[in-house]
Write a protein that holds these residues in place. Sequence first.
Motif, PDB file in Angstrom:
ATOM      1  N   GLY A 214       0.998  -1.343  -0.233  1.00  0.00           N
ATOM      2  CA  GLY A 214      -0.492  -0.209   0.241  1.00  0.00           C
ATOM      3  C   GLY A 214       1.010   1.148  -0.486  1.00  0.00           C
ATOM      4  O   GLY A 214       0.286   2.195  -0.190  1.00  0.00           O
ATOM      5  N   GLY A 215       1.609   1.243  -0.219  1.00  0.00           N
ATOM      6  CA  GLY A 215       2.847   2.691  -0.385  1.00  0.00           C
ATOM      7  C   GLY A 215       3.225   2.824   0.523  1.00  0.00           C
ATOM      8  O   GLY A 215       4.772   3.577   0.941  1.00  0.00           O
ATOM      9  N   GLY A 216       3.384   2.095   1.749  1.00  0.00           N
ATOM     10  CA  GLY A 216       3.992   2.049   3.533  1.00  0.00           C
ATOM     11  C   GLY A 216       5.599   1.016   3.708  1.00  0.00           C
ATOM     12  O   GLY A 216       5.959   0.310   2.960  1.00  0.00           O
ATOM     13  N   ASP A 217       5.581   1.109   4.977  1.00  0.00           N
ATOM     14  CA  ASP A 217       7.085   0.084   4.627  1.00  0.00           C
ATOM     15  C   ASP A 217       6.994  -1.378   5.549  1.00  0.00           C
ATOM     16  O   ASP A 217       6.924  -1.539   4.201  1.00  0.00           O
ATOM     17  CB  ASP A 217       7.764   0.887   6.231  1.00  0.00           C
ATOM     18  CG  ASP A 217       9.791   0.464   6.692  1.00  0.00           C
ATOM     19  OD1 ASP A 217       9.661  -0.303   6.302  1.00  0.00           O
ATOM     20  OD2 ASP A 217       9.659   1.620   6.886  1.00  0.00           O
ATOM     21  N   GLY A 218       6.042  -1.347   6.224  1.00  0.00           N
ATOM     22  CA  GLY A 218       5.900  -2.575   7.076  1.00  0.00           C
ATOM     23  C   GLY A 218       6.812  -3.566   7.501  1.00  0.00           C
ATOM     24  O   GLY A 218       6.835  -4.451   8.022  1.00  0.00           O
ATOM     25  N   ALA A 219       8.221  -2.443   7.666  1.00  0.00           N
ATOM     26  CA  ALA A 219       9.476  -3.330   8.173  1.00  0.00           C
ATOM     27  C   ALA A 219       9.123  -3.440   9.688  1.00  0.00           C
ATOM     28  O   ALA A 219       9.503  -4.638  10.046  1.00  0.00           O
ATOM     29  CB  ALA A 219      10.282  -2.864   8.304  1.00  0.00           C
ATOM     30  N   THR A 220       8.466  -3.486   9.737  1.00  0.00           N
ATOM     31  CA  THR A 220       8.717  -3.149  11.533  1.00  0.00           C
ATOM     32  C   THR A 220       7.611  -4.659  12.075  1.00  0.00           C
ATOM     33  O   THR A 220       8.108  -5.139  12.964  1.00  0.00           O
ATOM     34  CB  THR A 220       8.092  -2.156  12.464  1.00  0.00           C
ATOM     35  OG1 THR A 220       8.357  -1.191  12.448  1.00  0.00           O
ATOM     36  CG2 THR A 220       7.716  -2.142  14.309  1.00  0.00           C
ATOM     37  N   ASP A 221       6.579  -4.982  11.131  1.00  0.00           N
ATOM     38  CA  ASP A 221       5.356  -5.789  11.273  1.00  0.00           C
ATOM     39  C   ASP A 221       6.150  -7.046  10.552  1.00  0.00           C
ATOM     40  O   ASP A 221       6.130  -8.155  11.422  1.00  0.00           O
ATOM     41  CB  ASP A 221       4.152  -5.734  10.266  1.00  0.00           C
ATOM     42  CG  ASP A 221       3.189  -4.840  11.293  1.00  0.00           C
ATOM     43  OD1 ASP A 221       3.086  -4.420  12.564  1.00  0.00           O
ATOM     44  OD2 ASP A 221       2.299  -4.471  10.441  1.00  0.00           O
TER      45      ASP A 221
END
Length: 458
Positions: A426-433
């Motif tokens: 969706g254009g975000g990072d997501g790395a934390t999850d």
Amino acid sequence: MSHFMRTAMMLLLAGLLAVGASPVSRAADAAKLALVIGNAKYPDNEFVLSEVANDAQDVTEELKRDGFVVDRQSNLTADTMRQVLDRFYARIERGTVALIFFDGFAIQSNRQTYLLPVDAQIWTEPDVARDGFSLDAILAEMNTRGAAIKIALIDASRRNPFERRFRRYSAGLAPAIAPSNSLVLYSAALGAVSASGKTDHGLFVAELLREMRAPNITAEQALANTKNGVVAATNREQVPWLSSSLTTEFSFAGSVTRPSDGKTDVPTPTKPEKPACEVPQAEPAPNADDLARDPVIADLSRKIAANANDIASRYKRGQVYAIKRAYAFAMQDFDLVIRSNPGDGEALNNRCWTRAATGDLQGALADCNLALRINPGLSDALDSRGLVNLKLGRTAEAIKDYNDAIQRNPRSSSSLFGRGIATRRGGGDGATDIAQAKSMNPNIAKEFAGYGVTECSP
């Protein structure tokens, strides 16, 4: 294992944890010692316990990562086992965290559990105390030597060749009479046994390792989660026994951070500077011969052949087929279970996930929607529908489903990983999850690759 096996994940532990009432303190920078024993080759048994060696090695590696000094031993005779235990006791100093992991055969006698060396000569009940090693005595000696925290992880609730020589039934293990500040976990309930298989790895240890790696939870909670995972994965057929008298806080994966507002939340790991993008190879699907040789499938198939109306066995076989990516066989079993009971939300969720893995996304969506109409709070169905929406390219809907699933089950590595992928798309990072999910389940990226979803896919 995959998320669809985790039905009823939040099972109650009422009456199980006998936690001491004194104030909780923390074990800071204490020495950590572990003795890992894997006894696989008992001459009196008809086959080698194939999973024992692999499980003992995996537990050893995990304990070393957690900072334990580990002595790993295998196939110990009585004399060698006595020497190994004496060496372990001698290394314990005041304040040590001392842990014993035993994988093999054990027997209860006179309300005590005895761990058996490979050369045990047991024909009558008095032979058990003569040739076995009392778990109560081992824990008491660990305490006498000054161990601040005593942990015993016992994967020995198996039918064994010795007990049937003097009993008509398998009596399982007896409750441990442990000193204060102890944690004891058995792979099955008191007095119960689990089937001995010829698999490469055991379910109990797989669940145990998953929970030991989980950050920001106490060791007590990790073992409680292990119990819950085994219960859910076996449809409540195997229920580990847990006893705790801990008054000192301890975590396998490091210190536990308490949220300042008093609310339970998912811990946030350090964000990687450059999020990795992995394309792991999915495990190949098994062939018909592999499935035919699987002992669990063979046992369930025999039960179904004897009773065509044994829906519980058919449901469990469907789960095993799905785990092994034999999706066509899994669908056949789930179809019959649902025809028998169209309102079975958990079976609908399993079929939803199976359809999603095979690409039948519209059929999967219909199954998940129906499962959630039957049980709106079913976190596994929300997780499954998140996967369906992710594969359909409906990013916002996927994130919402994963958010709802995580709200109900904050420790779902599948939901965290899926949300990370959806956020990234969706254009975000997501790395934390994604990092959080991998810390809880190192195989999660490979599992998602088996569903056709990778971190790098658009």
